[in-house]
Each structure stands twice: as structure tokens, then as C-alpha cells.
Enzyme design. Sequence first.
Site, PDB file in Angstrom:
ATOM      1  N   HIS A 116      15.741 -42.086  -0.359  1.00 57.71           N
ATOM      2  CA  HIS A 116      15.029 -41.419  -1.455  1.00 57.71           C
ATOM      3  C   HIS A 116      14.372 -42.456  -2.364  1.00 57.71           C
ATOM      4  O   HIS A 116      13.208 -42.324  -2.738  1.00 57.71           O
ATOM      5  CB  HIS A 116      15.994 -40.595  -2.330  1.00 57.71           C
ATOM      6  CG  HIS A 116      16.601 -39.409  -1.680  1.00 57.71           C
ATOM      7  ND1 HIS A 116      17.945 -39.160  -1.748  1.00 57.71           N
ATOM      8  CD2 HIS A 116      16.056 -38.393  -0.968  1.00 57.71           C
ATOM      9  CE1 HIS A 116      18.212 -38.038  -1.107  1.00 57.71           C
ATOM     10  NE2 HIS A 116      17.080 -37.552  -0.618  1.00 57.71           N
ATOM     11  N   LYS A 167      23.084 -25.508   0.133  1.00 55.29           N
ATOM     12  CA  LYS A 167      24.102 -26.552   0.091  1.00 55.29           C
ATOM     13  C   LYS A 167      24.963 -26.423  -1.157  1.00 55.29           C
ATOM     14  O   LYS A 167      24.492 -26.011  -2.204  1.00 55.29           O
ATOM     15  CB  LYS A 167      23.446 -27.944   0.081  1.00 55.29           C
ATOM     16  CG  LYS A 167      22.702 -28.299   1.344  1.00 55.29           C
ATOM     17  CD  LYS A 167      22.132 -29.696   1.230  1.00 55.29           C
ATOM     18  CE  LYS A 167      21.342 -30.089   2.458  1.00 55.29           C
ATOM     19  NZ  LYS A 167      20.727 -31.415   2.310  1.00 55.29           N
ATOM     20  N   ARG A 199      12.241 -38.295   7.798  1.00 58.62           N
ATOM     21  CA  ARG A 199      13.068 -39.261   8.524  1.00 58.62           C
ATOM     22  C   ARG A 199      12.941 -39.129  10.034  1.00 58.62           C
ATOM     23  O   ARG A 199      13.077 -40.101  10.753  1.00 58.62           O
ATOM     24  CB  ARG A 199      14.550 -39.072   8.170  1.00 58.62           C
ATOM     25  CG  ARG A 199      14.880 -39.328   6.734  1.00 58.62           C
ATOM     26  CD  ARG A 199      16.293 -38.924   6.455  1.00 58.62           C
ATOM     27  NE  ARG A 199      16.415 -37.478   6.716  1.00 58.62           N
ATOM     28  CZ  ARG A 199      17.494 -36.762   6.560  1.00 58.62           C
ATOM     29  NH1 ARG A 199      18.608 -37.336   6.164  1.00 58.62           N
ATOM     30  NH2 ARG A 199      17.512 -35.482   6.790  1.00 58.62           N
TER      31      ARG A 199
END
Length: 163
Positions: free
Chosen positions: A19, A43, A92
Site C-alpha cells: 500500500h 471483512k 498485485r
Amino acid sequence: MSSRRAVYTGSFDPISLGHLNVIERSSRLVDELIVGVGINIEKQSLFTEKERVELLSRVTKHLPNVEVKTFAGLAVQFVRDCDARVIIRGVRSLTDMETEFTMTLANRKLDPGVETVFLMADDEFSHVSSSLIKQITPLAGDEELARFVPREIVADLREKLSG
């Protein structure tokens, strides 16, 4: 509306070196970068929203053109609320790309004036995820953990995960 203002959103729970890498690289591309701390309803959060803002502010204090804010709701609306028209996303893997592609198409439907810019993660961070960080924290030493998260937050992470 500034064409040189961009927004990078995420839950940042916790902030990883990946990040931070995207934030640092993005801050060199724009005059102003707003980091939007949101809530991922899929989450369970480790850190509160307020704690995540504090951690992000601490590790980005060396970047004078970065501001950290919280938001609720749609990221595309937050971008508009910030008088920006660019949203930055870090990617990613191919799996991330598929998810981000779907979100980008949805954002275009919601607001065609907001563009999405993707930054590929540097290869040294492509495997780092918040889930991985949470798994290895109880097992790794401080030096090992600092390969995944900014050194400034290692103690915070340990304290949070120790209960």
C-alpha cells in the site's frame, strides 16, 4: 476540479508496504493524493477506522501532498466529494485485475467522469496481503514483519493481535 488530484481508496487493515509503495508512487504522479480509508463490509476489521487513519498518517507524513480521510459508501462518490476525477488502484495479481476490472466497469456506469488508473505492485510486494500479515504476525520477529508492513506500525500490529 483539479485534474492533478487523485484518490487512492482501500481498507488498509493494516497498511502494508505494498500500500505504502502505491501511495509513494502515486504521490509523485499528482499534485494532491487523498488516501480514502473505507470499510470493507466483507471483512472483519482488525483496526478501527480512526486507528487506520492514524497509522496511515504516521507512515505518510514524509509525503507533503498526501492527505488521509475516511469515507463511507461508494468510492466513486468519495472521489467526486474530493473534487477529483481519478481513482488509483493497486494491483498485485491477475486475480486482483479481474476484481478491479469489474469494479472499474461499475464505477464507469455510476460516474463516467471518473477514470481509474492502475499501478502494478512492485514484484517484492505482489504477494503481500492483509490476510497474510495477520497470519504471520504472531509467528514472525519484528525484522521479519518489517518486510511486510512499515516498521512504524509493527508495535501497533503486535498489540492489536495480542488481544
